[in-house]
Write an enzyme that holds these catalytic residues in place. Structure first.
Site, PDB file in Angstrom:
ATOM      1  N   ARG A   1     -12.240 -21.008  10.419  1.00  0.00           N
ATOM      2  CA  ARG A   1     -11.087 -20.622  11.321  1.00  0.00           C
ATOM      3  C   ARG A   1     -11.525 -19.915  12.486  1.00  0.00           C
ATOM      4  O   ARG A   1     -12.686 -19.213  12.568  1.00  0.00           O
ATOM      5  CB  ARG A   1     -10.225 -19.737  10.432  1.00  0.00           C
ATOM      6  CG  ARG A   1      -9.512 -20.145   9.450  1.00  0.00           C
ATOM      7  CD  ARG A   1      -8.680 -19.351   8.646  1.00  0.00           C
ATOM      8  NE  ARG A   1      -9.270 -18.148   8.028  1.00  0.00           N
ATOM      9  CZ  ARG A   1      -8.853 -17.308   7.213  1.00  0.00           C
ATOM     10  NH1 ARG A   1      -7.527 -17.527   6.826  1.00  0.00           N
ATOM     11  NH2 ARG A   1      -9.448 -16.333   6.727  1.00  0.00           N
TER      12      ARG A   1
ATOM     13  N   ILE B   1       0.776  -1.233   0.119  1.00  0.00           N
ATOM     14  CA  ILE B   1      -0.045  -0.021  -0.031  1.00  0.00           C
ATOM     15  C   ILE B   1       0.855   1.246   0.103  1.00  0.00           C
ATOM     16  O   ILE B   1       0.603   2.142  -0.709  1.00  0.00           O
ATOM     17  CB  ILE B   1      -1.091   0.147   1.353  1.00  0.00           C
ATOM     18  CG1 ILE B   1      -1.750  -1.307   1.188  1.00  0.00           C
ATOM     19  CG2 ILE B   1      -2.018   1.141   1.346  1.00  0.00           C
ATOM     20  CD1 ILE B   1      -2.534  -1.334   2.298  1.00  0.00           C
TER      21      ILE B   1
ATOM     22  N   ASP C   1      15.448   2.065  10.083  1.00  0.00           N
ATOM     23  CA  ASP C   1      14.285   1.512  10.922  1.00  0.00           C
ATOM     24  C   ASP C   1      13.491   2.718  11.880  1.00  0.00           C
ATOM     25  O   ASP C   1      14.453   3.657  12.064  1.00  0.00           O
ATOM     26  CB  ASP C   1      14.747   0.342  12.001  1.00  0.00           C
ATOM     27  CG  ASP C   1      13.718  -0.474  12.643  1.00  0.00           C
ATOM     28  OD1 ASP C   1      13.198   0.094  13.418  1.00  0.00           O
ATOM     29  OD2 ASP C   1      13.659  -1.719  12.126  1.00  0.00           O
TER      30      ASP C   1
ATOM     31  N   TYR D   1      -2.684  -7.822  16.826  1.00  0.00           N
ATOM     32  CA  TYR D   1      -2.616  -6.725  15.864  1.00  0.00           C
ATOM     33  C   TYR D   1      -3.564  -5.421  15.922  1.00  0.00           C
ATOM     34  O   TYR D   1      -3.232  -4.450  15.828  1.00  0.00           O
ATOM     35  CB  TYR D   1      -2.845  -7.446  14.349  1.00  0.00           C
ATOM     36  CG  TYR D   1      -3.168  -6.716  13.507  1.00  0.00           C
ATOM     37  CD1 TYR D   1      -2.318  -5.804  13.002  1.00  0.00           C
ATOM     38  CD2 TYR D   1      -4.236  -6.643  12.605  1.00  0.00           C
ATOM     39  CE1 TYR D   1      -2.245  -4.812  11.774  1.00  0.00           C
ATOM     40  CE2 TYR D   1      -4.476  -5.625  11.324  1.00  0.00           C
ATOM     41  CZ  TYR D   1      -3.447  -4.918  11.096  1.00  0.00           C
ATOM     42  OH  TYR D   1      -3.636  -3.922  10.036  1.00  0.00           O
TER      43      TYR D   1
ATOM     44  N   TYR E   1     -12.423 -21.477   3.847  1.00  0.00           N
ATOM     45  CA  TYR E   1     -12.362 -21.905   5.465  1.00  0.00           C
ATOM     46  C   TYR E   1     -13.981 -21.808   6.102  1.00  0.00           C
ATOM     47  O   TYR E   1     -14.400 -20.910   6.709  1.00  0.00           O
ATOM     48  CB  TYR E   1     -11.662 -21.037   6.331  1.00  0.00           C
ATOM     49  CG  TYR E   1     -10.199 -21.135   5.814  1.00  0.00           C
ATOM     50  CD1 TYR E   1      -9.308 -22.309   6.323  1.00  0.00           C
ATOM     51  CD2 TYR E   1      -9.371 -20.413   4.907  1.00  0.00           C
ATOM     52  CE1 TYR E   1      -8.228 -22.565   6.130  1.00  0.00           C
ATOM     53  CE2 TYR E   1      -8.173 -20.472   4.867  1.00  0.00           C
ATOM     54  CZ  TYR E   1      -7.367 -21.587   5.102  1.00  0.00           C
ATOM     55  OH  TYR E   1      -6.152 -21.853   4.941  1.00  0.00           O
TER      56      TYR E   1
ATOM     57  N   GLY F   1     -12.263 -17.581  15.342  1.00  0.00           N
ATOM     58  CA  GLY F   1     -12.584 -16.176  15.402  1.00  0.00           C
ATOM     59  C   GLY F   1     -13.029 -15.302  14.081  1.00  0.00           C
ATOM     60  O   GLY F   1     -12.955 -14.012  13.650  1.00  0.00           O
TER      61      GLY F   1
END
Length: 319
Positions: A279, A12, A51, A141, A206, A281
């Site tokens: 899967r 992106i 970094d 995340y 899934y 969740g």
């Protein structure tokens, strides 16, 4: 404007940089290449390999290029990995982000557009998701992104750094020169197209027993150019205030089967599938509303159609 794009060598970020350059902005790409690619840095942008934890290099970069705004796209983004390695995600998405904010403060840079995620909402009770929905992430995340959003709020209160946070689910598609190239690849559109090229044997579905029209999960997909345009538009609001915007496809979303069927039409390939269990969740439907950014900033996605999204990715992959 003089803009620093962190993570600008990524998927992106490279398209955001490309669109900024096309608009006449002065662009510096700052990327450690842990996920990005050197050849994804667009022509016309200056590149600094570094970094975010390297505060001295970051400070020199901001000062020497007289940066006026930052578009922050440098983050780890694999949900499963974040559950297995939360320290990695907090270190990169939160600690490194705070180094960026502190360095911006020291250098007098007062504007940041943050590429966030709709994972900050967790599993909302209603669809589509509006900005007023409660934030309750279900993985590290989403939690790490929300933590950084909260930090930006308090940095604005104390230091006057205005922010725009953009929350979305699935970027997809490609520009003519920039596309999706992850290792490992976890996104359904490039995975499906890899099956079409023969790189993979099949697409795994899934679960096909969800309460949706065809039994498979429904998700938002936004063309990466439309996504980039939203990030650039968000720079304008920072002259007046901070803001949070959701970005969605503007419709009812697309099911996994719809994605695969559309890819078959675009590529003319069979694309075998294999059924697997659900899967843990995975909500049945995840769609974000774009009403707010459309009404406030005039954002109008140009490439909403799933066929257009997949065709652009297919062209880039073959190129």
């Amino acid at each position: 404007m003089r803009v620093l794009v962190t993570g600008g060598a990524g998927y992106i970020g490279s398209v955001v940089s490309e669109q900024l350059v096309d608009d006449g902005h002065d662009v510096v790409v700052y990327d450690n290449l842990s996920k990005g690619h050197r050849d994804a840095v667009v022509e016309g942008a200056r590149f600094v390999e570094g970094d975010l934890l390297d505060a001295e290099l970051l400070r020199r970069t901001l000062d020497s290029n007289r940066v006026e705004a930052v578009i922050h796209m440098a983050a780890f983004s694999l949900v499963g990995e974040s559950v297995e390695a939360p320290a990695k995600y907090y270190h990169n998405n939160v600690v490194a982000g705070l180094v960026l904010l502190d360095t911006m403060r020291e250098c007098g840079v007062k504007r940041i557009v943050f590429s966030s995620t709709a994972a900050t909402y967790g599993e909302p009770e209603s669809q589509p998701i509006f900005e007023s929905a409660p934030t309750s992430p279900t993985n590290p995340y989403g939690e790490s992104k929300l933590t950084f959003e909260k930090a930006m709020h308090w940095y604005e209160q104390a230091y006057g750094i205005r922010y725009a946070s953009l929350r979305y689910f699935n970027a997809a598609g490609a520009s003519e020169n920039c596309g999706e190239d992850h290792d490992p690849e976890t996104h359904i559109i490039p995975i499906t197209l890899q099956v079409a090229t023969g790189k993979r044997s099949h697409v795994e579905i899934y679960g096909d027993d969800y309460p949706t029209a065809d039994g498979t999960c429904v998700r938002d997909y936004i063309h990466v150019i439309d996504l980039a345009r939203a990030h650039i538009l968000a720079l304008d609001v920072l002259d007046k205030r901070s803001a949070i915007y959701n970005l969605g496809c503007g419709g009812d979303g697309y099911s996994v089967r719809e994605v695969i069927d559309t890819a078959r039409q675009v590529t003319g390939k069979e694309i075998p599938v294999r059924m697997g269990p659900r899967r843990a969740g995975d909500p049945a439907v995840l769609i974000a509303s774009s009403d707010k950014i459309k009404s406030e900033l005039g954002w109008q996605p140009q490439f909403q159609d799933l066929g257009v999204i997949i065709e652009s990715a297919w062209k880039w992959m073959n190129k």
